[in-house]
Write a protein that holds these residues in place. Structure first.
Motif, short mmCIF file in Angstrom:
data_model
loop_
_atom_site.label_atom_id
_atom_site.label_comp_id
_atom_site.label_asym_id
_atom_site.label_seq_id
_atom_site.Cartn_x
_atom_site.Cartn_y
_atom_site.Cartn_z
N GLU A 211 39.15 43.82 42.30
CA GLU A 211 38.87 45.27 42.33
C GLU A 211 39.55 45.96 43.51
O GLU A 211 40.07 47.06 43.38
CB GLU A 211 37.36 45.52 42.37
N ILE A 212 39.56 45.31 44.66
CA ILE A 212 40.19 45.89 45.86
C ILE A 212 41.70 46.01 45.64
O ILE A 212 42.29 47.06 45.92
CB ILE A 212 39.87 45.03 47.10
N TYR A 213 42.31 44.95 45.12
CA TYR A 213 43.75 45.00 44.87
C TYR A 213 44.08 45.99 43.77
O TYR A 213 45.10 46.68 43.83
CB TYR A 213 44.28 43.60 44.51
N SER B 1 46.45 43.20 38.90
CA SER B 1 45.62 42.43 39.84
C SER B 1 44.98 41.22 39.16
O SER B 1 44.84 40.15 39.76
CB SER B 1 44.57 43.32 40.50
N THR B 2 44.61 41.36 37.88
CA THR B 2 44.07 40.21 37.13
C THR B 2 45.15 39.15 36.97
O THR B 2 44.86 37.94 37.11
CB THR B 2 43.55 40.67 35.75
N LEU B 3 46.36 39.56 36.70
CA LEU B 3 47.48 38.63 36.58
C LEU B 3 47.73 37.91 37.90
O LEU B 3 47.94 36.69 37.93
CB LEU B 3 48.75 39.37 36.13
N LEU B 4 47.67 38.67 39.01
CA LEU B 4 47.85 38.05 40.34
C LEU B 4 46.75 37.04 40.63
O LEU B 4 47.01 35.98 41.21
CB LEU B 4 47.89 39.13 41.42
N ALA B 5 45.53 37.35 40.22
CA ALA B 5 44.41 36.41 40.42
C ALA B 5 44.57 35.18 39.54
O ALA B 5 44.30 34.05 39.98
CB ALA B 5 43.09 37.11 40.15
N ALA B 6 45.02 35.36 38.30
CA ALA B 6 45.23 34.24 37.39
C ALA B 6 46.32 33.30 37.92
O ALA B 6 46.24 32.08 37.75
CB ALA B 6 45.58 34.74 36.00
N LYS C 43 46.78 32.82 40.98
CA LYS C 43 46.25 32.37 42.26
C LYS C 43 47.00 32.96 43.47
O LYS C 43 47.05 32.38 44.54
CB LYS C 43 46.25 30.84 42.35
N VAL C 44 47.56 34.17 43.27
CA VAL C 44 48.20 34.89 44.37
C VAL C 44 47.14 35.58 45.22
O VAL C 44 47.26 35.66 46.43
CB VAL C 44 49.23 35.91 43.82
N ILE C 45 46.09 36.08 44.55
CA ILE C 45 44.96 36.71 45.24
C ILE C 45 43.67 36.03 44.76
O ILE C 45 43.61 35.54 43.64
CB ILE C 45 44.89 38.23 45.01
N PRO C 46 42.63 36.03 45.61
CA PRO C 46 41.35 35.46 45.18
C PRO C 46 40.70 36.34 44.10
O PRO C 46 40.83 37.56 44.12
CB PRO C 46 40.50 35.46 46.45
N MET C 47 39.98 35.72 43.18
CA MET C 47 39.32 36.43 42.08
C MET C 47 38.37 37.52 42.57
O MET C 47 38.28 38.58 41.97
CB MET C 47 38.53 35.46 41.20
N GLU C 48 37.68 37.27 43.69
CA GLU C 48 36.70 38.24 44.17
C GLU C 48 37.34 39.51 44.74
O GLU C 48 36.66 40.50 45.00
CB GLU C 48 35.75 37.61 45.21
N TYR C 49 38.66 39.52 44.93
CA TYR C 49 39.35 40.69 45.47
C TYR C 49 40.10 41.50 44.41
O TYR C 49 40.87 42.40 44.72
CB TYR C 49 40.33 40.29 46.57
N GLU D 112 46.62 50.88 42.22
CA GLU D 112 46.54 52.18 41.55
C GLU D 112 47.05 53.30 42.46
O GLU D 112 47.84 54.15 42.02
CB GLU D 112 45.09 52.47 41.14
N LEU D 113 46.62 53.29 43.71
CA LEU D 113 47.10 54.30 44.66
C LEU D 113 48.61 54.19 44.86
O LEU D 113 49.31 55.19 44.88
CB LEU D 113 46.39 54.15 46.00
N PHE D 114 49.09 52.96 45.02
CA PHE D 114 50.53 52.74 45.22
C PHE D 114 51.33 53.24 44.01
O PHE D 114 52.34 53.94 44.18
CB PHE D 114 50.81 51.26 45.48
#
Length: 190
Positions: A25-27, A10-15, A17-23, A32-34
């Motif tokens: 933890e949610i991603y 999720s940190t890599l996705l945020a870096a 810019k695939v997901i917003p930084m504030e999300y 993790e569940l997936f």
């Protein structure tokens, strides 16, 4: 293991810019569940294919997971321990199925009836990750009763009809779920 990997992804996705930084933890939680469920189902599929038990495994997974979702019960403190306990429950069911000892079948039918009673009186069990209000508790209790009645009926019918592929996983899943409820009640007392 899954927690660290999902945080890194999720940190890599945020870096990137695939997901917003504030999300993040949610991603991370969703990943993790997936990852956990995908790994678990892949291991079960491999074992089921190796043991020629795909139908029995499918019946167990559907019955246990659907009931457990509404009854609650014991939860492990880590995903690694959860994976271990889940796989041990599954392997025990397969062992009992493949042994096919008539005395075990008789014991399982009695345990299924006792397990239904435990679900009737104690479900749902909350945990810290899934808090339920009084309305949700009523709904979960009704759904848990319906699912456990179906499983008990399937257990009794398949016991009489000697349909082992249905009897062992349905009766075992009802019993395993009741054990999870009892373990959770014991943990609450402590």
């Amino acid at each position: 293991m899954f927690q660290n990997l999902s945080k890194e992804l999720s940190t890599l996705l945020a870096a990137k810019k695939v997901i917003p930084m504030e999300y993040i933890e949610i991603y991370a939680y969703g990943l993790e569940l997936f990852l956990f469920k995908s790994t678990f189902y892949l291991i079960v599929l491999i074992i089921a294919l190796l043991c020629n038990s795909v139908l029995v495994s499918l019946v167990f997974l559907v019955s246990f997971m659907s009931l457990r979702q509404y009854t609650g019960g014991y939860h492990c403190r880590s995903s690694g321990m959860c994976m271990t306990v889940s796989l041990l429950l599954y392997l025990c069911m397969l062992l009992i199925y493949h042994l096919d000892i008539s005395k075990i079948a008789t014991i399982l039918i009695v345990l299924s009836i006792l397990s239904f009673i435990i679900v009737l009186f104690f479900s749902p069990i909350e945990n810290k990750n899934k808090k339920l209000d009084s309305h949700d508790k009523k709904i979960y209790h009704i759904i848990a009763l319906i699912i456990s009645m179906i499983l008990l009926s399937l257990s009794c019918l398949s016991y009489v009809k000697k349909m082992d592929w249905l009897f062992y996983p349905s009766s075992y899943s009802l019993t395993a779920d009741a054990v999870m409820i009892i373990l959770s009640l014991r943990r609450c007392k402590e």
